[in-house]
Scaffold this active site. Structure first.
Site, short mmCIF file in Angstrom:
data_model
loop_
_atom_site.label_atom_id
_atom_site.label_comp_id
_atom_site.label_asym_id
_atom_site.label_seq_id
_atom_site.Cartn_x
_atom_site.Cartn_y
_atom_site.Cartn_z
N ASP A 196 -6.19 1.12 12.57
CA ASP A 196 -7.49 0.52 12.26
C ASP A 196 -8.35 0.30 13.49
OD1 ASP A 196 -7.63 -0.77 9.20
OD2 ASP A 196 -5.63 -0.25 9.91
N GLN A 208 0.82 -1.22 0.00
CA GLN A 208 0.00 0.00 0.00
C GLN A 208 0.85 1.27 0.00
OE1 GLN A 208 -0.85 -2.72 1.84
NE2 GLN A 208 -2.97 -2.62 2.52
#
Length: 341
Positions: free
Chosen positions: A240, A199
């Protein structure tokens, strides 16, 4: 362009429209989602990814699905929504924003119980719009507070992707960089490539370089060397899920960064909206860490398999859980703080 929305509700097709992040950086392609199978798949396969974007995508996607329920009785509609929400909830286990958004959408249906389907749909539309608008506002605030930590000429190290592509706009960890650039500050960024899904290399480098930010991609195991040579002023990552004690989960590799930052005295900040906090879990030991397919390590980024066929790739956690004591502080929509709770 950082102001291009990663996802939004398309009023022409009455669908969730989102950038397919598995196609980046080679192709900027949008997908349209209006059924639960496609929504589940988009989140599970990381076409939609990043904690804030997952939450907003779930909300907008659930509304799109609800518009197409065949049972027009209030009882049937409520039952269909509950089952659809359960499927969406099961798409990924770690990101707190997914459950936060799905719960809010379910509560919107519950509030309208005993009314009409049109009222239920109206409640869902309003709730999804609120989640969408709140995400933009929170990320912008994170950027404004975080930009105060950056001086003209600062060098930032970041991990994974927590920028525009992880939210509707601006993002979390990259938002301070975008705001600092708007303020005229020169900021250099080192982006870990971020194994095994890349990512950092695929997404962070793409959006930062497109925005004109000086960006260098490094392999994950180069970060300590940079810190050792005094080339990193500050580390900012997203996250997260945050436990009640401040332990947090972020893309695998973050724990190594935090340990090295502590050793070399580099400030380490976590950028996250308050919705990322899960006060139902006391500490990080209760955060569920997603295990992903080993093909992401051996095959996905190569024309032929990179790993010897008899070797295993059966340990592939998507996240690290990082103890609170390893980080300097949190950057939230409320300010820079020692405690996000």
């Amino acid at each position: 362009d950082k102001r291009v929305k990663t996802l939004y509700f398309d009023n022409k097709t009455h669908s969730l429209c989102a950038i397919d992040q598995t196609k980046l950086p080679q192709k900027l392609q949008y997908i349209y989602i209006s059924d639960v199978t496609t929504l589940y798949d988009a989140i599970k396969t990381l076409k939609i990814r990043g904690a804030p974007a997952i939450g907003v995508g779930a909300a907008l996607g659930l509304y799109a699905c609800a518009l197409r329920f065949e049972d027009n009785t209030t009882e049937g509609f409520a039952y269909s929504f509950k089952k659809t929400a359960e499927i969406v909830r099961s798409s990924r286990p770690t990101a707190r924003n997914l459950f936060y958004a799905v719960d809010r959408m379910q509560n919107a249906v519950n509030r309208a119980e005993g009314t009409t389907v049109d009222i239920m749909l109206g409640e869902l539309k309003a709730e999804a719009q609120s989640i969408f608008d709140e995400d933009i506002a929170m990320c912008r605030c994170i950027g404004e507070y975080g930009a105060e930590l950056l001086k003209d000429g600062s060098t930032v190290l970041t991990h994974c992707n927590a920028g525009s592509l992880c939210a509707v706009e601006y993002g979390t960890a990259l938002s301070p960089i975008y705001v600092a650039a708007e303020q005229g500050k020169r900021v250099k960024v080192y982006a870990d490539e971020t194994r095994p899904l890349l990512q950092g290399a695929r997404l962070t480098a793409f959006e930062l370089s497109e925005a004109g930010i000086d960006t260098t991609v490094i392999c994950d195991n180069m970060a300590a060397s940079l810190m050792q040579h005094g080339k990193v002023d500050i580390i900012i990552t997203g996250c997260d899920r945050v436990a009640a004690n401040g332990d947090f989960a972020n893309k695998v590799g973050t724990l190594s960064l935090a340990i090295n930052a502590k050793h070399f005295g580099v400030p380490f900040y976590v950028a996250a909206p308050s919705s990322t906090v899960d006060e139902s879990i006391p500490d990080g030991s209760e955060i569920i860490v997603e295990q992903r397919c080993g093909l992401e390590i051996s095959d996905y980024w190569y024309s032929t398999p990179m790993v010897a066929p008899k070797a295993k790739c059966d340990y592939n956690p998507a996240f690290d859980v990082v103890p609170r004591e390893l980080i300097t502080g949190f950057i939230t929509e409320k300010g820079v703080t020692d405690s996000i709770v």
